[in-house]
Design an enzyme around this catalytic site. Structure first.
Site, PDB file in Angstrom:
ATOM      1  N   GLU A 105      -7.284  -6.741 -57.349  1.00  0.00           N
ATOM      2  CA  GLU A 105      -8.154  -5.591 -57.570  1.00  0.00           C
ATOM      3  C   GLU A 105      -8.951  -5.271 -56.305  1.00  0.00           C
ATOM      4  OE1 GLU A 105      -8.710  -5.702 -62.368  1.00  0.00           O
ATOM      5  OE2 GLU A 105     -10.123  -6.886 -61.220  1.00  0.00           O
ATOM      6  N   CYS A 128     -14.843  -3.211 -51.663  1.00  0.00           N
ATOM      7  CA  CYS A 128     -14.766  -4.645 -51.918  1.00  0.00           C
ATOM      8  C   CYS A 128     -13.284  -5.017 -52.020  1.00  0.00           C
ATOM      9  CB  CYS A 128     -15.514  -4.944 -53.212  1.00  0.00           C
ATOM     10  SG  CYS A 128     -15.454  -6.665 -53.688  1.00  0.00           S
ATOM     11  N   CYS A 153     -17.007 -17.727 -62.653  1.00  0.00           N
ATOM     12  CA  CYS A 153     -16.198 -16.656 -62.037  1.00  0.00           C
ATOM     13  C   CYS A 153     -14.886 -16.447 -62.786  1.00  0.00           C
ATOM     14  CB  CYS A 153     -15.920 -17.015 -60.577  1.00  0.00           C
ATOM     15  SG  CYS A 153     -14.826 -15.834 -59.753  1.00  0.00           S
TER      16      CYS A 153
HETATM   17  N1  SAH Z   1     -14.677 -16.469 -52.970  1.00  0.00           N
HETATM   18  C1  SAH Z   1     -15.729 -15.841 -52.264  1.00  0.00           C
HETATM   19  C2  SAH Z   1     -15.719 -14.332 -52.364  1.00  0.00           C
HETATM   20  C3  SAH Z   1     -15.373 -13.731 -53.695  1.00  0.00           C
HETATM   21  S1  SAH Z   1     -16.560 -13.925 -54.986  1.00  0.00           S
HETATM   22  C4  SAH Z   1     -17.069 -16.395 -52.743  1.00  0.00           C
HETATM   23  O1  SAH Z   1     -17.094 -17.115 -53.716  1.00  0.00           O
HETATM   24  O2  SAH Z   1     -18.061 -16.140 -52.055  1.00  0.00           O
HETATM   25  C5  SAH Z   1     -17.865 -12.792 -54.537  1.00  0.00           C
HETATM   26  C6  SAH Z   1     -19.205 -13.134 -55.126  1.00  0.00           C
HETATM   27  O3  SAH Z   1     -19.243 -12.929 -56.543  1.00  0.00           O
HETATM   28  C7  SAH Z   1     -19.617 -14.586 -54.926  1.00  0.00           C
HETATM   29  O4  SAH Z   1     -20.938 -14.699 -54.523  1.00  0.00           O
HETATM   30  C8  SAH Z   1     -19.425 -15.138 -56.305  1.00  0.00           C
HETATM   31  O5  SAH Z   1     -20.125 -16.321 -56.466  1.00  0.00           O
HETATM   32  C9  SAH Z   1     -19.918 -14.015 -57.145  1.00  0.00           C
HETATM   33  N2  SAH Z   1     -19.564 -14.120 -58.554  1.00  0.00           N
HETATM   34  C10 SAH Z   1     -18.479 -14.725 -59.072  1.00  0.00           C
HETATM   35  N3  SAH Z   1     -18.472 -14.610 -60.418  1.00  0.00           N
HETATM   36  C11 SAH Z   1     -19.581 -13.917 -60.762  1.00  0.00           C
HETATM   37  C12 SAH Z   1     -20.100 -13.432 -62.003  1.00  0.00           C
HETATM   38  N4  SAH Z   1     -19.447 -13.631 -63.135  1.00  0.00           N
HETATM   39  N5  SAH Z   1     -21.259 -12.742 -61.982  1.00  0.00           N
HETATM   40  C13 SAH Z   1     -21.874 -12.488 -60.812  1.00  0.00           C
HETATM   41  N6  SAH Z   1     -21.419 -12.890 -59.609  1.00  0.00           N
HETATM   42  C14 SAH Z   1     -20.272 -13.597 -59.575  1.00  0.00           C
HETATM   43 FE1  SF4 Z   2     -15.295 -17.077 -55.132  1.00  0.00          FE
HETATM   44 FE2  SF4 Z   2     -15.455 -19.281 -56.647  1.00  0.00          FE
HETATM   45 FE3  SF4 Z   2     -14.581 -17.001 -57.744  1.00  0.00          FE
HETATM   46 FE4  SF4 Z   2     -13.058 -18.300 -55.988  1.00  0.00          FE
HETATM   47  S1  SF4 Z   2     -13.663 -19.043 -58.010  1.00  0.00           S
HETATM   48  S2  SF4 Z   2     -13.468 -16.088 -56.029  1.00  0.00           S
HETATM   49  S3  SF4 Z   2     -14.597 -19.160 -54.596  1.00  0.00           S
HETATM   50  S4  SF4 Z   2     -16.624 -17.378 -56.903  1.00  0.00           S
END
Ligand code: SAH
Ligand code: SF4
Length: 378
Positions: free
Chosen positions: A109, A122, A136
């Site tokens: 996405e 993004c 996540c």
């Molecule tokens: N893998 C990288 C980049 C992708 S995630 C990372 O983890 O930084 C991008 C951002 O979204 C990160 O800060 C992640 O912790 C946050 N994030 C993930 N799941 C989330 C959720 N359910 N609600 C809010 N932020 C979330």
């Molecule tokens: Fe980022 Fe963790 Fe989600 Fe991977 S699992 S995209 S590292 S927040």
């Protein structure tokens, strides 16, 4: 990262489109080589670069400053295909989300967030993610592979097509910023991310300044120095907790690279100063990491780092094991940090109605399979 299991075991397929090589994703050197092989002088490579990345030509036929004969020979071997749009959604707040499908059927996405003073794209760096942060949605996706440079650049090209802003030099660009905050951990696919970002930053191409690009990492400490030295883009670090105990539980990578090591890598990140701070992302999870004590501890941890904190209200997804903190607790958390001299805005959730907000990204195919599985076992 080269030399790690991640890039070797999750390699993207070769950049072919219907048997032809995709020009999108090729570096200047690779394009020069392609042109040389076709027996054309070097300046043609520059023209080709301009057509692909600056004008955004969607077919070789459209590259009218190239001779008809050269175009025919190019088209026999190359093409400029974008990722296929499997579905597109627009949120009530104007956020747009595209589910993109690659020739092997894998999907990622890409989200465009228009705001008054900027427009942020993004983009994803992997299909799914090998890391399994508990809050996540992407981390629950089983299928994972790296995206190729072509697939990463392809997301930017596609978005530019969709918002209609070619050539890249057009004034009043809608897409002003790029964040690597979509699906995947960009520092586990560093080679391809670096190739793609160098293409994105080329001033005769897509022309994004490195100050307009932010790479978000969950804390792959050994790759951070290389990211700073080779790309020099803005860094965002997904911290989310102030103690190793809590961070171990919600960001499992912390067991490998604990908070102290992560903050040392932040201190060493080049080009960081008060005018160019590291962003620490902090997802607000009710009863987990959101107390006033946590806020005070966070201010203390960041005391000697040029930092700002982005407080992200937790975006729920079906089956998520957490709840978002209460609005008043988020406000108190923010006030404590601001009072301690650490800027800590609360991020306004965007695109929640189309599951486009941070951490909600997961391919629809995967979602469908899960609901199908549930239906089958009901
Ligand atoms: N893998 C990288 C980049 C992708 S995630 C990372 O983890 O930084 C991008 C951002 O979204 C990160 O800060 C992640 O912790 C946050 N994030 C993930 N799941 C989330 C959720 N359910 N609600 C809010 N932020 C979330
Ligand atoms: Fe980022 Fe963790 Fe989600 Fe991977 S699992 S995209 S590292 S927040």
């Amino acid at each position: 990262m080269s030399g790690t299991a991640h890039s070797e075991h999750f390699a993207p397929p070769a950049p072919k489109a219907g048997g032809r090589v995709n020009l999108i994703g090729l570096t200047r050197a690779e394009m020069a080589e392609a042109v040389r092989e076709l027996g054309e002088p070097d300046f043609r490579a520059r023209q080709l670069w301009h057509w692909v990345y600056h004008r955004g030509a969607s077919s070789i036929e459209d590259m009218t400053s190239l001779s008809k004969d050269f175009r025919a020979r190019l088209a026999a071997r190359f093409a400029v295909p974008r990722p296929e749009i499997a579905s597109a959604q627009t949120s009530t707040d104007g956020t747009r989300k595209w589910l993109l499908r690659f020739p092997d059927g894998q999907e990622v996405e890409t989200v465009f967030i228009p705001q008054e003073e900027r427009g942020t794209l993004c983009i994803s760096s992997q299909v799914g993610c090998t890391l399994t942060c508990r809050f996540c949605h992407t981390g629950t996706q089983r299928l994972v592979r790296n995206l190729s440079a072509a697939e990463i650049v392809g997301q930017i090209m596609l978005a530019r097509d969709e918002v209609g802003e070619w050539p890249a030099s057009s004034i009043d660009r809608k897409i002003t910023n790029i964040v690597l905050m979509g699906m995947g951990e960009p520092l586990y696919n560093f080679d391809n991310v670096a190739t793609a970002m160098k293409i994105a930053m080329d001033h005769e191409g897509l022309a994004f300044s490195r100050r307009k690009i932010t790479l978000s990492t969950s804390g792959v400490v050994p790759a951070m120095a290389r990211c700073g030295a080779e790309l020099g883009v803005n860094l965002a670090v997904s911290l989310h907790a102030v103690s190793d105990e809590v961070r171990d539980a919600i960001v499992p990578l912390n067991k490998k690279y604990p908070i102290a090591a992560l903050l040392d890598a932040c201190r060493a990140y080049p080009g960081t100063h008060n005018a160019r701070r590291i962003t620490f992302e902090y997802v607000m999870l009710r009863g987990v990491n959101d107390s006033a004590d946590d806020a005070r501890a966070l201010a203390k941890l960041l005391k000697d780092i040029p930092a700002k904190v982005n407080l992200i209200p937790f975006n729920a997804w079906p089956g998520a094991p957490y709840e978002c903190s209460a609005a008043k607790d988020i406000q108190v958390f923010s006030d404590i940090l601001n009072g301690a001299g650490v800027s800590a805005p609360i991020r306004a959730p965007r695109g929640r109605d189309i599951l486009a907000a941070c951490g909600q990204l997961k391919s629809a195919g995967q979602r469908l399979k899960k609901s199908e599985r549930e239906a089958a076992t009901a």
